[in-house]
Write an enzyme that holds these catalytic residues in place. Structure first.
Site, PDB file in Angstrom:
ATOM      1  N   SER A 180     -10.453  -6.738  -0.214  1.00 24.02           N
ATOM      2  CA  SER A 180     -11.412  -6.707  -1.479  1.00 24.02           C
ATOM      3  C   SER A 180     -11.672  -8.184  -1.428  1.00 24.02           C
ATOM      4  O   SER A 180     -10.999  -9.090  -0.641  1.00 24.02           O
ATOM      5  CB  SER A 180     -10.451  -6.475  -2.560  1.00 24.02           C
ATOM      6  OG  SER A 180     -11.141  -7.102  -3.591  1.00 24.02           O
ATOM      7  N   GLY A 191      -5.720   7.187   1.050  1.00 24.62           N
ATOM      8  CA  GLY A 191      -6.507   7.184  -0.303  1.00 24.62           C
ATOM      9  C   GLY A 191      -7.976   7.997  -0.412  1.00 24.62           C
ATOM     10  O   GLY A 191      -8.813   7.530  -1.030  1.00 24.62           O
ATOM     11  N   ALA A 192      -7.889   9.047   0.321  1.00 26.34           N
ATOM     12  CA  ALA A 192      -9.241   9.961   0.378  1.00 26.34           C
ATOM     13  C   ALA A 192      -9.520  10.997  -0.556  1.00 26.34           C
ATOM     14  O   ALA A 192     -10.108  11.903  -0.120  1.00 26.34           O
ATOM     15  CB  ALA A 192      -9.282  10.390   1.927  1.00 26.34           C
ATOM     16  N   SER A 193      -8.547  10.601  -1.727  1.00 25.25           N
ATOM     17  CA  SER A 193      -9.026  11.908  -2.787  1.00 25.25           C
ATOM     18  C   SER A 193     -10.208  11.653  -3.476  1.00 25.25           C
ATOM     19  O   SER A 193     -10.110  12.219  -4.491  1.00 25.25           O
ATOM     20  CB  SER A 193      -7.651  11.772  -3.517  1.00 25.25           C
ATOM     21  OG  SER A 193      -7.338  10.769  -4.181  1.00 25.25           O
ATOM     22  N   ASN A 246      -7.116   2.612   3.443  1.00 25.03           N
ATOM     23  CA  ASN A 246      -7.836   2.460   2.248  1.00 25.03           C
ATOM     24  C   ASN A 246      -7.044   2.616   0.567  1.00 25.03           C
ATOM     25  O   ASN A 246      -7.489   2.074  -0.300  1.00 25.03           O
ATOM     26  CB  ASN A 246      -8.992   3.499   2.041  1.00 25.03           C
ATOM     27  CG  ASN A 246      -9.760   3.626   0.802  1.00 25.03           C
ATOM     28  OD1 ASN A 246     -10.381   2.729   0.426  1.00 25.03           O
ATOM     29  ND2 ASN A 246      -9.492   4.464   0.118  1.00 25.03           N
ATOM     30  N   TYR A 253      -3.187  -7.786  -8.440  1.00 23.98           N
ATOM     31  CA  TYR A 253      -4.055  -7.264  -7.238  1.00 23.98           C
ATOM     32  C   TYR A 253      -4.379  -8.379  -6.260  1.00 23.98           C
ATOM     33  O   TYR A 253      -4.595  -8.194  -5.074  1.00 23.98           O
ATOM     34  CB  TYR A 253      -5.272  -6.560  -7.997  1.00 23.98           C
ATOM     35  CG  TYR A 253      -6.288  -6.231  -7.224  1.00 23.98           C
ATOM     36  CD1 TYR A 253      -6.101  -4.811  -6.587  1.00 23.98           C
ATOM     37  CD2 TYR A 253      -7.608  -6.579  -6.879  1.00 23.98           C
ATOM     38  CE1 TYR A 253      -7.121  -4.229  -5.854  1.00 23.98           C
ATOM     39  CE2 TYR A 253      -8.462  -5.989  -6.182  1.00 23.98           C
ATOM     40  CZ  TYR A 253      -8.303  -4.776  -5.481  1.00 23.98           C
ATOM     41  OH  TYR A 253      -9.324  -4.218  -4.856  1.00 23.98           O
TER      42      TYR A 253
END
Length: 257
Positions: free
Chosen positions: A150, A16-18, A93, A163
């Site tokens: 989270s 998820g590193a975009s 992530n 979530y």
């Protein structure tokens, strides 16, 4: 945070590193000397962030990865190991918001939240652990898996039932994997951030409702991503040598209500 390059010689893969926290985490790890592999579905995005990190003199690579697809996970971890070396540090992530009131939530929306936030986290952790064990990461100071959960892992966030449930699952998964892999010297911990402004929530927090929500936080503010840096480096580095199975909350007091 001193630039001690405490991760010199280590290989870190970030999902998820975009953008958002994933891109930030990759940059933080690279500053500390790690070779970083940035992954996300959008290859153009991670290539741009990897290039920016590369311009600082650090080593950064980009790979396209869909964490909801186990075949994609297997392929990317194999490619990274062949090109760069086995993964020592995994930052799990990638995630989706899973928005929707319980009364309105569709099966597809529920499945998407769990496919990415739970299933993806597990199979990335599994792929990383296999590399860590096969490459004897214990002899290099031990493996590190950081699951980005989270405050929803332990606090109800209204309107986010899927979530919340998925992040609670990540919390128990973290403890279970930590127990199973402890003898291999793989530290598995979860980082539980509060609200940090990212592309996912920026539009909401600009609305009147979002501003009202911020005013309910004890410090009446959103956190900066930099507030997570020290906890990230603790869990990624030598400091986690005797720290595993923990859920570390960094939320500026937001979960205190």
């Amino acid at each position: 945070m001193a630039d001690e390059r405490r991760l010199e010689g280590r290989t870190a893969l970030v999902t998820g590193a975009s953008g958002g926290l994933g891109a930030h985490f990759a940059e933080v790890l690279a500053r500390q000397g790690a070779r970083v592999v940035l992954t996300a579905r959008r290859l153009d995005k991670v290539e741009a962030y990897a290039a920016a990190i590369g311009r600082t003199g650090a080593e950064a690579h980009a790979r396209a990865l869909d964490v909801s697809d186990p075949a994609s996970i297997t392929a990317v971890f194999a490619e990274a190991a062949a090109a760069i070396g086995p993964v020592d540090i995994l930052v799990n992530n990638a995630g989706v918001s899973g928005e929707g009131r319980a009364i309105d939530l569709t099966p597809d929306a529920w499945d998407q939240a769990f496919d990415v936030n739970v299933r993806g986290v597990f199979f990335c952790a599994q792929a990383a652990a296999r590399q860590m064990i096969d490459s004897d990461a214990a002899s290099r100071g031990g493996g590190r898996t950081i699951n980005v959960a989270s405050i929803a892992a332990h606090t109800v966030l209204p309107g986010l039932v899927a979530y919340n449930a998925s992040k609670a699952a990540v919390g128990m998964m973290t403890r279970s994997l930590a127990r199973e892999w402890a003898r291999h010297h793989i530290a598995v911990n979860a980082l539980c951030p509060g609200y940090v402004e990212t592309d996912i929530n920026r539009d909401w927090f600009a609305t009147e409702g979002g501003q009202k929500q911020i005013k309910t936080f004890p410090r009446r503010r959103l956190m900066d991503a930099q507030a997570l840096d020290d906890a990230l480096l603790l869990l990624a580095g030598p400091g986690a040598g005797a720290l595993t199975g923990s859920l570390i909350t960094v939320d500026d007091g937001q979960s205190l209500g």
